[in-house]
Design an enzyme around this catalytic site. Structure first.
Site, mmCIF file in Angstrom:
data_model
loop_
_atom_site.group_PDB
_atom_site.id
_atom_site.type_symbol
_atom_site.label_atom_id
_atom_site.label_comp_id
_atom_site.label_asym_id
_atom_site.label_seq_id
_atom_site.Cartn_x
_atom_site.Cartn_y
_atom_site.Cartn_z
ATOM 1 N N ASN A 1 -34.523 41.433 12.838
ATOM 2 C CA ASN A 1 -34.981 40.699 14.021
ATOM 3 C C ASN A 1 -33.835 40.726 15.021
ATOM 4 O O ASN A 1 -32.855 40.003 14.864
ATOM 5 C CB ASN A 1 -35.329 39.258 13.608
ATOM 6 C CG ASN A 1 -35.652 38.376 14.800
ATOM 7 O OD1 ASN A 1 -35.831 38.859 15.913
ATOM 8 N ND2 ASN A 1 -35.729 37.075 14.559
ATOM 9 N N TRP A 2 -33.984 41.592 16.006
ATOM 10 C CA TRP A 2 -32.872 41.789 16.952
ATOM 11 C C TRP A 2 -32.789 40.672 17.993
ATOM 12 O O TRP A 2 -31.848 40.619 18.778
ATOM 13 C CB TRP A 2 -32.994 43.150 17.642
ATOM 14 C CG TRP A 2 -32.813 44.315 16.701
ATOM 15 C CD1 TRP A 2 -32.552 44.262 15.354
ATOM 16 C CD2 TRP A 2 -32.881 45.707 17.033
ATOM 17 N NE1 TRP A 2 -32.453 45.539 14.840
ATOM 18 C CE2 TRP A 2 -32.649 46.446 15.842
ATOM 19 C CE3 TRP A 2 -33.110 46.417 18.225
ATOM 20 C CZ2 TRP A 2 -32.646 47.842 15.816
ATOM 21 C CZ3 TRP A 2 -33.106 47.799 18.197
ATOM 22 C CH2 TRP A 2 -32.868 48.509 17.001
ATOM 23 N N LYS A 3 -33.797 39.810 18.026
ATOM 24 C CA LYS A 3 -33.815 38.684 18.978
ATOM 25 C C LYS A 3 -33.576 39.185 20.409
ATOM 26 O O LYS A 3 -34.010 40.287 20.727
ATOM 27 C CB LYS A 3 -32.796 37.615 18.541
ATOM 28 C CG LYS A 3 -32.994 37.218 17.073
ATOM 29 C CD LYS A 3 -32.229 35.990 16.666
ATOM 30 C CE LYS A 3 -32.503 35.698 15.202
ATOM 31 N NZ LYS A 3 -31.883 34.475 14.735
ATOM 32 N N HIS B 1 -41.448 32.271 14.710
ATOM 33 C CA HIS B 1 -40.024 32.136 14.389
ATOM 34 C C HIS B 1 -39.536 30.752 14.824
ATOM 35 O O HIS B 1 -39.999 30.221 15.842
ATOM 36 C CB HIS B 1 -39.230 33.237 15.104
ATOM 37 C CG HIS B 1 -37.805 33.291 14.646
ATOM 38 N ND1 HIS B 1 -36.858 32.428 15.129
ATOM 39 C CD2 HIS B 1 -37.202 34.072 13.728
ATOM 40 C CE1 HIS B 1 -35.708 32.693 14.514
ATOM 41 N NE2 HIS B 1 -35.892 33.685 13.659
ATOM 42 N N GLU C 1 -37.025 29.799 16.334
ATOM 43 C CA GLU C 1 -36.516 29.736 17.714
ATOM 44 C C GLU C 1 -37.674 29.626 18.702
ATOM 45 O O GLU C 1 -37.548 28.976 19.742
ATOM 46 C CB GLU C 1 -35.628 30.959 18.000
ATOM 47 C CG GLU C 1 -34.301 30.834 17.253
ATOM 48 C CD GLU C 1 -33.646 32.150 16.884
ATOM 49 O OE1 GLU C 1 -34.035 33.206 17.407
ATOM 50 O OE2 GLU C 1 -32.723 32.113 16.032
ATOM 51 N N GLU D 1 -37.497 30.829 6.337
ATOM 52 C CA GLU D 1 -36.243 30.772 7.077
ATOM 53 C C GLU D 1 -35.840 29.311 7.294
ATOM 54 O O GLU D 1 -36.298 28.674 8.249
ATOM 55 C CB GLU D 1 -36.398 31.470 8.430
ATOM 56 C CG GLU D 1 -36.726 32.939 8.308
ATOM 57 C CD GLU D 1 -36.181 33.727 9.486
ATOM 58 O OE1 GLU D 1 -35.467 34.709 9.247
ATOM 59 O OE2 GLU D 1 -36.447 33.354 10.642
ATOM 60 N N GLY E 1 -28.386 31.886 11.748
ATOM 61 C CA GLY E 1 -27.284 32.103 12.674
ATOM 62 C C GLY E 1 -26.112 31.166 12.468
ATOM 63 O O GLY E 1 -25.224 31.077 13.307
ATOM 64 N N SER F 1 -28.938 33.961 7.773
ATOM 65 C CA SER F 1 -27.581 34.422 7.434
ATOM 66 C C SER F 1 -27.555 35.334 6.203
ATOM 67 O O SER F 1 -26.592 35.303 5.442
ATOM 68 C CB SER F 1 -26.629 33.234 7.264
ATOM 69 O OG SER F 1 -26.580 32.473 8.465
ATOM 70 N N GLY G 1 -31.196 38.620 11.053
ATOM 71 C CA GLY G 1 -30.827 38.499 12.456
ATOM 72 C C GLY G 1 -29.509 39.206 12.731
ATOM 73 O O GLY G 1 -29.457 40.419 12.917
ATOM 74 N N GLY G 2 -28.434 38.436 12.744
ATOM 75 C CA GLY G 2 -27.111 38.956 13.121
ATOM 76 C C GLY G 2 -26.724 40.263 12.439
ATOM 77 O O GLY G 2 -26.269 41.215 13.097
HETATM 78 P P1 PGA Z 1 -29.702 35.307 11.046
HETATM 79 O O1 PGA Z 1 -31.175 35.222 11.678
HETATM 80 O O2 PGA Z 1 -29.754 36.400 9.997
HETATM 81 O O3 PGA Z 1 -28.806 35.670 12.202
HETATM 82 O O4 PGA Z 1 -29.395 33.988 10.456
HETATM 83 C C1 PGA Z 1 -32.306 35.343 10.872
HETATM 84 C C2 PGA Z 1 -33.537 35.123 11.693
HETATM 85 O O5 PGA Z 1 -33.525 34.241 12.562
HETATM 86 O O6 PGA Z 1 -34.558 35.814 11.518
#
Ligand code: PGA
Length: 253
Positions: free
Chosen positions: A10-12, A97, A99, A169, A175, A215, A236-237
């Site tokens: 997930n590149w956000k 998600h 977010e 999640e 994050g 994470s 994500g990251g």
């Molecule tokens: P993260 O994000 O790996 O940076 O914690 C995961 C996500 O939000 O899908």
């Protein structure tokens, strides 16, 4: 019951269209060849989807969007409809998600509408659920997760549900560098699977892919992915770093 793994990046809101093309090329090179039993997916921002579709043509990498609107078309400024994603050949879509729930007012009800829309447009949904730290500390995590799943899947048939992906999640792990332990993550993925069994049947619960996200990185992926109820990751990251993402993909055995 042996399920395949799905590892999705997930590149956000990261990477311009040209950077995204480069990143996916680097990801493909870093992974090398499709690992047996693992589907690899990247979810770039909308404006990069076309270029990433092009850059992944003929490769083993699938492409997903990070969101969609539940209506088919119309006066919804700034939104993107399922048939627009279909037209590009996008196969997956992330729905709900945390977010989106936190900053863009998504609710369990909009998640349900989006899930139904994705399914009727042959997109494979990655439905996100998860609790905040406060909710975990209040002891309401199991009920909360169950109700997120139950509302999301209202009106979804067993056959449809079996082809979906759920990402657990925990909001406190996204994050933050704080990963759920493999046992914590497996416990909640087990609660999700049990909820699907209650809503449908054991065959559907055995078929559904349940990812962990929050994470996940090259160092912790192996222990998370070894757990019986964890069938992949939503990353994500670490998905923005080709070597790290490739290491996560290779941890799925
Ligand atoms: P993260 O994000 O790996 O940076 O914690 C995961 C996500 O939000 O899908």
């Amino acid at each position: 019951m042996s399920r395949k793994y799905i590892i999705a990046g997930n590149w956000k809101m990261n990477k311009t269209p040209s950077e995204a093309r480069q990143l996916v090329a680097d990801v493909i090179a870093a992974i090398g060849e499709k690992p047996a039993n693992v589907d690899v997916v990247v979810c770039p921002p909308y404006v990069a989807l076309d270029g990433v579709m092009d850059a992944t043509k003929g490769s083993f990498v699938g492409v997903g969007a990070q969101n969609l609107h539940f209506e088919a078309k119309g006066a919804y400024t700034g939104e993107v409809a399922a048939d627009m994603l279909n037209d590009l050949g996008v196969q997956y879509v992330i729905i709900g998600h945390s977010e989106r729930r936190q900053y863009f007012a998504e609710t369990d009800e909009t998640v349900n509408k989006k899930l139904l829309t994705a399914l009727s447009n042959n997109l494979i949904p990655i439905v996100c659920v998860g609790e905040t730290l406060e909710q975990r500390e209040q002891g309401i995590m199991p009920e909360l997760i169950r109700s997120q799943v139950k509302i999301a899947y209202l009106g979804v048939t067993a056959e449809q549900a079996a082809g979906t992906v759920i990402a657990y999640e925990p909001v406190w792990a996204i994050g933050t560098g704080k990963t759920a332990t493999a046992e914590q993550a497996d416990e909640v993925c087990g609660i999700i699977r049990k909820t699907i069994e209650e809503l449908y049947d054991k065959a559907t619960a055995d078929a559904i892919i349940i990812q962990y996200g929050g994470s996940m990185n090259a160092a912790n992926a192996e222990s998370l992915l070894a757990m019986p109820n964890i069938d992949g990751g939503l990353i994500g990251g670490a998905a923005l770093k080709p070597a790290d993402f490739a290491a996560i993909v290779k941890s799925a055995k």
